[in-house]
Motif scaffolding. Sequence first.
Motif, short mmCIF file in Angstrom:
data_model
loop_
_atom_site.label_atom_id
_atom_site.label_comp_id
_atom_site.label_asym_id
_atom_site.label_seq_id
_atom_site.Cartn_x
_atom_site.Cartn_y
_atom_site.Cartn_z
N UNK A 1 0.74 -1.15 -0.06
CA UNK A 1 -0.13 0.12 -0.05
C UNK A 1 0.75 1.32 -0.17
N UNK A 2 2.22 1.27 0.64
CA UNK A 2 2.68 2.52 0.87
C UNK A 2 2.96 3.26 -0.34
N UNK A 3 3.66 2.37 -1.67
CA UNK A 3 3.75 3.18 -3.03
C UNK A 3 2.73 3.99 -3.23
N UNK A 4 1.54 3.32 -3.30
CA UNK A 4 0.34 4.18 -3.81
C UNK A 4 0.02 5.21 -2.87
N UNK A 5 -0.16 5.12 -1.70
CA UNK A 5 -0.59 6.50 -0.50
C UNK A 5 0.43 7.36 -0.87
N UNK A 6 1.76 7.24 -0.81
CA UNK A 6 2.78 8.27 -1.11
C UNK A 6 2.70 9.07 -2.46
N UNK A 7 2.49 8.05 -3.58
CA UNK A 7 2.18 8.71 -4.92
C UNK A 7 0.98 9.38 -4.75
N UNK A 8 -0.13 9.02 -4.06
CA UNK A 8 -1.16 10.15 -4.10
C UNK A 8 -0.97 11.37 -3.30
N UNK A 9 -0.26 11.15 -2.17
CA UNK A 9 -0.05 12.41 -1.46
C UNK A 9 0.62 13.44 -1.86
N UNK A 10 1.71 12.76 -2.67
CA UNK A 10 2.78 13.69 -3.71
C UNK A 10 1.65 14.56 -4.69
N UNK A 11 0.88 13.73 -5.48
CA UNK A 11 0.05 14.28 -6.35
C UNK A 11 -0.80 15.50 -5.80
N UNK A 12 -1.68 15.15 -4.82
CA UNK A 12 -2.43 16.26 -4.38
C UNK A 12 -1.86 17.30 -3.89
N UNK A 13 -0.83 17.01 -2.79
CA UNK A 13 -0.01 18.32 -2.41
C UNK A 13 0.68 19.09 -3.64
N UNK A 14 1.12 18.39 -4.49
CA UNK A 14 1.69 19.07 -5.82
C UNK A 14 0.88 19.73 -6.47
N UNK A 15 -0.58 19.13 -6.65
CA UNK A 15 -1.54 19.99 -7.61
C UNK A 15 -1.93 21.37 -6.74
N UNK A 16 -1.84 21.27 -5.54
CA UNK A 16 -2.66 22.36 -4.50
C UNK A 16 -1.32 23.31 -4.40
N UNK B 1 8.22 -3.11 4.54
CA UNK B 1 8.00 -1.86 4.32
C UNK B 1 8.78 -1.05 4.51
N UNK B 2 9.83 -1.18 5.14
CA UNK B 2 10.92 -0.05 5.43
C UNK B 2 11.82 0.15 4.23
N UNK B 3 12.13 -0.97 3.55
CA UNK B 3 12.92 -0.99 2.35
C UNK B 3 12.13 -0.36 1.31
N UNK B 4 10.96 -0.56 1.10
CA UNK B 4 10.08 0.13 -0.03
C UNK B 4 10.05 1.67 0.30
N UNK B 5 9.98 1.98 1.69
CA UNK B 5 9.86 3.43 2.25
C UNK B 5 11.38 4.03 1.70
N UNK B 6 12.36 3.45 1.64
CA UNK B 6 13.68 3.72 1.28
C UNK B 6 13.84 3.94 -0.24
N UNK B 7 13.40 3.17 -0.93
CA UNK B 7 13.15 3.46 -2.36
C UNK B 7 12.32 4.64 -2.65
N UNK B 8 11.25 4.83 -1.83
CA UNK B 8 10.45 6.03 -2.37
C UNK B 8 10.91 7.29 -1.85
N UNK B 9 11.79 7.29 -0.83
CA UNK B 9 12.60 8.36 -0.40
C UNK B 9 13.63 8.64 -1.56
N UNK B 10 14.42 7.87 -2.24
CA UNK B 10 15.30 7.95 -3.22
C UNK B 10 14.57 8.69 -4.48
N UNK B 11 13.14 8.23 -4.69
CA UNK B 11 12.49 8.78 -5.86
C UNK B 11 12.08 10.26 -5.66
N UNK B 12 11.55 10.58 -4.30
CA UNK B 12 10.95 11.96 -4.08
C UNK B 12 11.90 12.86 -3.31
N UNK B 13 12.85 12.18 -2.73
CA UNK B 13 13.61 13.16 -2.07
C UNK B 13 13.57 12.98 -0.54
N UNK B 14 14.54 13.06 0.25
CA UNK B 14 14.41 13.01 1.83
C UNK B 14 13.92 14.27 2.18
#
Length: 230
Positions: free
Chosen positions: A29-44, A61-74
């Motif tokens: 679930x984490x990749x999708x919820x983070x993508x949605x958060x980035x999307x709606x904060x970015x749009x507004x 889950x933590x390993x996935x979160x680390x990958x997401x951090x690399x994608x979107x920034x720390x």
Amino acid sequence: MASRKSSDKCKEGADKYSVLLPTYNERENLPLIVWLLVKYFGETGYNYEVIVIDDGSPDGTLEIAEQLQKIYGSDKIVLRPRPKKLGLGTAYIHGMQHATGNYIIIMDADLSHHPKFIPEFIRRQKDGNYDIVSGTRYSGDGGVYGWDLKRKVISRGANFITQILLRPGASDLTGSFRLYRKEVLQKLVEKCVSKGYVFQMEMIVRARQLGYSIGEVPISFVIACMENPN
């Protein structure tokens, strides 16, 4: 367009919103919820950070979160893991210790809370200068989708009884999708003694006792197909 609006708001020194995401076995679930958060904060264009508080998830889950951090920034994805499950209240305390925003948003990471409602939370807070804005399933267009009758009755019953006995002035006491002024959430967490199901109820009741103002936004609460039974 979204990026220009975002930079304009940052130049104005706008409020910052720290989203606290306690996780346990949310690898899917984490990749999708983070993508949605980035999307709606970015749009507004609102300034934000997402703080992931993982409690030693064995599913990676933590390993996935680390990958997401690399994608979107720390600066946007902040990781503050803990070694094991230590409770929701302590997760909020832990997350707040690292939050740089002056507003805190709490929500579930299992996709039952849709980030599309966050801009409405923010508008509601600004319009009414509220200390707390709570997502409500039991007012306006709000609703619950995917629960069986037993769970609906328990949730409705808990809200009904509390309304009669304590008159908290809020229609949904057991929900966990809310926006708080940071200092208000800090004060409430310090005061609350409950654990588990009634923790969110006590937060709202104590908020009323302490004189904090509460606004509401109708939300759809959806049990996602990937919901984790743990």
